[in-house]
Design a protein around this motif. Structure first.
Motif, PDB file in Angstrom:
ATOM      1  N   GLN A   1      -1.619 -10.432   4.737  1.00 36.14           N
ATOM      2  CA  GLN A   1      -2.688 -10.402   3.761  1.00 36.14           C
ATOM      3  C   GLN A   1      -2.386  -9.310   2.754  1.00 36.14           C
ATOM      4  N   VAL A   2      -2.810  -9.538   1.520  1.00 32.16           N
ATOM      5  CA  VAL A   2      -2.529  -8.596   0.450  1.00 32.16           C
ATOM      6  C   VAL A   2      -3.468  -7.400   0.533  1.00 32.16           C
ATOM      7  N   GLN A   3      -2.900  -6.210   0.392  1.00 32.96           N
ATOM      8  CA  GLN A   3      -3.697  -4.992   0.334  1.00 32.96           C
ATOM      9  C   GLN A   3      -3.226  -4.151  -0.850  1.00 32.96           C
ATOM     10  N   LEU A   4      -4.188  -3.544  -1.539  1.00 32.58           N
ATOM     11  CA  LEU A   4      -3.907  -2.699  -2.684  1.00 32.58           C
ATOM     12  C   LEU A   4      -4.593  -1.356  -2.473  1.00 32.58           C
ATOM     13  N   VAL A   5      -3.844  -0.271  -2.599  1.00 31.46           N
ATOM     14  CA  VAL A   5      -4.396   1.063  -2.375  1.00 31.46           C
ATOM     15  C   VAL A   5      -4.061   1.937  -3.579  1.00 31.46           C
ATOM     16  N   GLU A   6      -5.114   2.343  -4.295  1.00 35.49           N
ATOM     17  CA  GLU A   6      -4.934   3.180  -5.474  1.00 35.49           C
ATOM     18  C   GLU A   6      -4.900   4.657  -5.106  1.00 35.49           C
ATOM     19  N   SER A   7      -4.236   5.430  -5.935  1.00 39.29           N
ATOM     20  CA  SER A   7      -4.225   6.885  -5.799  1.00 39.29           C
ATOM     21  C   SER A   7      -3.910   7.478  -7.168  1.00 39.29           C
ATOM     22  N   GLY A   8      -4.093   8.796  -7.266  1.00 34.98           N
ATOM     23  CA  GLY A   8      -3.721   9.500  -8.487  1.00 34.98           C
ATOM     24  C   GLY A   8      -4.873   9.886  -9.387  1.00 34.98           C
ATOM     25  N   GLY A   9      -6.078   9.480  -9.044  1.00 34.46           N
ATOM     26  CA  GLY A   9      -7.208   9.860  -9.864  1.00 34.46           C
ATOM     27  C   GLY A   9      -7.525  11.336  -9.703  1.00 34.46           C
ATOM     28  N   GLY A  10      -8.459  11.821 -10.530  1.00 32.49           N
ATOM     29  CA  GLY A  10      -8.847  13.218 -10.433  1.00 32.49           C
ATOM     30  C   GLY A  10      -9.610  13.654 -11.655  1.00 32.49           C
ATOM     31  N   LEU A  11      -9.770  14.961 -11.757  1.00 38.44           N
ATOM     32  CA  LEU A  11     -10.478  15.579 -12.874  1.00 38.44           C
ATOM     33  C   LEU A  11      -9.443  16.180 -13.826  1.00 38.44           C
ATOM     34  N   VAL A  12      -9.576  15.856 -15.107  1.00 43.26           N
ATOM     35  CA  VAL A  12      -8.636  16.354 -16.098  1.00 43.26           C
ATOM     36  C   VAL A  12      -9.393  16.656 -17.376  1.00 43.26           C
ATOM     37  N   GLN A  13      -8.903  17.603 -18.138  1.00 33.51           N
ATOM     38  CA  GLN A  13      -9.525  17.910 -19.419  1.00 33.51           C
ATOM     39  C   GLN A  13      -9.120  16.888 -20.482  1.00 33.51           C
ATOM     40  N   ALA A  14      -9.954  16.739 -21.478  1.00 35.61           N
ATOM     41  CA  ALA A  14      -9.633  15.844 -22.589  1.00 35.61           C
ATOM     42  C   ALA A  14      -8.287  16.229 -23.186  1.00 35.61           C
ATOM     43  N   GLY A  15      -7.485  15.211 -23.482  1.00 33.19           N
ATOM     44  CA  GLY A  15      -6.146  15.441 -23.991  1.00 33.19           C
ATOM     45  C   GLY A  15      -5.080  15.481 -22.915  1.00 33.19           C
ATOM     46  N   GLY A  16      -5.513  15.541 -21.656  1.00 32.80           N
ATOM     47  CA  GLY A  16      -4.566  15.611 -20.557  1.00 32.80           C
ATOM     48  C   GLY A  16      -4.049  14.248 -20.137  1.00 32.80           C
ATOM     49  N   SER A  17      -3.273  14.258 -19.062  1.00 35.77           N
ATOM     50  CA  SER A  17      -2.638  13.041 -18.568  1.00 35.77           C
ATOM     51  C   SER A  17      -2.844  12.884 -17.065  1.00 35.77           C
ATOM     52  N   LEU A  18      -2.835  11.644 -16.633  1.00 34.52           N
ATOM     53  CA  LEU A  18      -2.838  11.298 -15.214  1.00 34.52           C
ATOM     54  C   LEU A  18      -1.970  10.062 -15.033  1.00 34.52           C
ATOM     55  N   ARG A  19      -1.418   9.928 -13.841  1.00 29.62           N
ATOM     56  CA  ARG A  19      -0.687   8.709 -13.504  1.00 29.62           C
ATOM     57  C   ARG A  19      -1.297   8.111 -12.254  1.00 29.62           C
ATOM     58  N   LEU A  20      -1.796   6.909 -12.393  1.00 28.18           N
ATOM     59  CA  LEU A  20      -2.363   6.192 -11.260  1.00 28.18           C
ATOM     60  C   LEU A  20      -1.296   5.321 -10.603  1.00 28.18           C
ATOM     61  N   SER A  21      -1.397   5.223  -9.290  1.00 29.84           N
ATOM     62  CA  SER A  21      -0.491   4.363  -8.524  1.00 29.84           C
ATOM     63  C   SER A  21      -1.310   3.380  -7.710  1.00 29.84           C
ATOM     64  N   CYS A  22      -0.755   2.209  -7.511  1.00 30.85           N
ATOM     65  CA  CYS A  22      -1.378   1.193  -6.672  1.00 30.85           C
ATOM     66  C   CYS A  22      -0.295   0.670  -5.739  1.00 30.85           C
ATOM     67  N   ALA A  23      -0.369   1.074  -4.494  1.00 32.00           N
ATOM     68  CA  ALA A  23       0.600   0.622  -3.500  1.00 32.00           C
ATOM     69  C   ALA A  23       0.189  -0.744  -2.987  1.00 32.00           C
ATOM     70  N   ALA A  24       1.074  -1.709  -3.151  1.00 32.62           N
ATOM     71  CA  ALA A  24       0.766  -3.080  -2.760  1.00 32.62           C
ATOM     72  C   ALA A  24       1.543  -3.465  -1.506  1.00 32.62           C
ATOM     73  N   SER A  25       0.883  -4.189  -0.631  1.00 32.52           N
ATOM     74  CA  SER A  25       1.552  -4.723   0.560  1.00 32.52           C
ATOM     75  C   SER A  25       1.121  -6.166   0.748  1.00 32.52           C
ATOM     76  N   GLY A  26       1.985  -6.936   1.368  1.00 31.18           N
ATOM     77  CA  GLY A  26       1.659  -8.329   1.632  1.00 31.18           C
ATOM     78  C   GLY A  26       1.908  -9.266   0.477  1.00 31.18           C
ATOM     79  N   ILE A  27       2.505  -8.772  -0.611  1.00 32.14           N
ATOM     80  CA  ILE A  27       2.830  -9.635  -1.759  1.00 32.14           C
ATOM     81  C   ILE A  27       4.295 -10.013  -1.642  1.00 32.14           C
ATOM     82  N   ARG A  28       4.552 -11.298  -1.539  1.00 29.57           N
ATOM     83  CA  ARG A  28       5.905 -11.749  -1.238  1.00 29.57           C
ATOM     84  C   ARG A  28       6.881 -11.477  -2.377  1.00 29.57           C
ATOM     85  N   PHE A  29       6.489 -11.763  -3.584  1.00 26.56           N
ATOM     86  CA  PHE A  29       7.364 -11.561  -4.738  1.00 26.56           C
ATOM     87  C   PHE A  29       6.679 -10.612  -5.710  1.00 26.56           C
ATOM     88  N   PHE A  30       6.639  -9.350  -5.351  1.00 22.51           N
ATOM     89  CA  PHE A  30       5.870  -8.371  -6.115  1.00 22.51           C
ATOM     90  C   PHE A  30       6.285  -8.352  -7.585  1.00 22.51           C
TER      91      PHE A  30
END
Length: 112
Positions: A1-30
């Motif tokens: 079964q497909v599962q998606l798990v996000e990470s990388g969120g947080g608190l940042v000041q305006a003008g800053g940067s963040l990188r979000l990740s989504c780890a996927a499992s169960g996807i045959r041809f990602f």
């Protein structure tokens, strides 16, 4: 079964940067699977932020064009969202999506 798990969120000041990740499992041809990032701010409907098609073409909401970049790391079966020049109006819970499957979301808060 497909599962998606996000990470990388947080608190940042305006003008800053963040990188979000989504780890996927169960996807045959990602690498050939359409995927997307959505977000939902308090009191608002969930909206599409960015998507990547099975061929790798990308699409962005007008509000994030030029600031956000969606990509995938096929070796790690991970969907990424690089967010630069963040604004307070980007504050929301960000969700990873593949077809009908959703992750649990990750909170992004941008302070002014």
């Amino acid at each position: 079964q497909v599962q998606l798990v996000e990470s990388g969120g947080g608190l940042v000041q305006a003008g800053g940067s963040l990188r979000l990740s989504c780890a996927a499992s169960g996807i045959r041809f990602f690498g050939n699977t359409p995927m997307a990032w959505y977000r939902q701010a308090p009191g608002k409907q969930r909206e599409l932020v960015a998507s990547i098609s099975n061929s790798g073409s990308t699409n962005y909401a007008d509000s994030v064009k030029g600031r956000f970049t969606i990509s995938r790391d096929n070796a790690k079966t991970t969907l990424l969202l690089q967010m630069n020049s963040l604004k307070p109006e980007d504050t929301a819970v960000y969700y990873c999506n593949s077809w009908s499957v959703w992750g649990q979301g990750t909170q992004v808060t941008v302070s002014s």
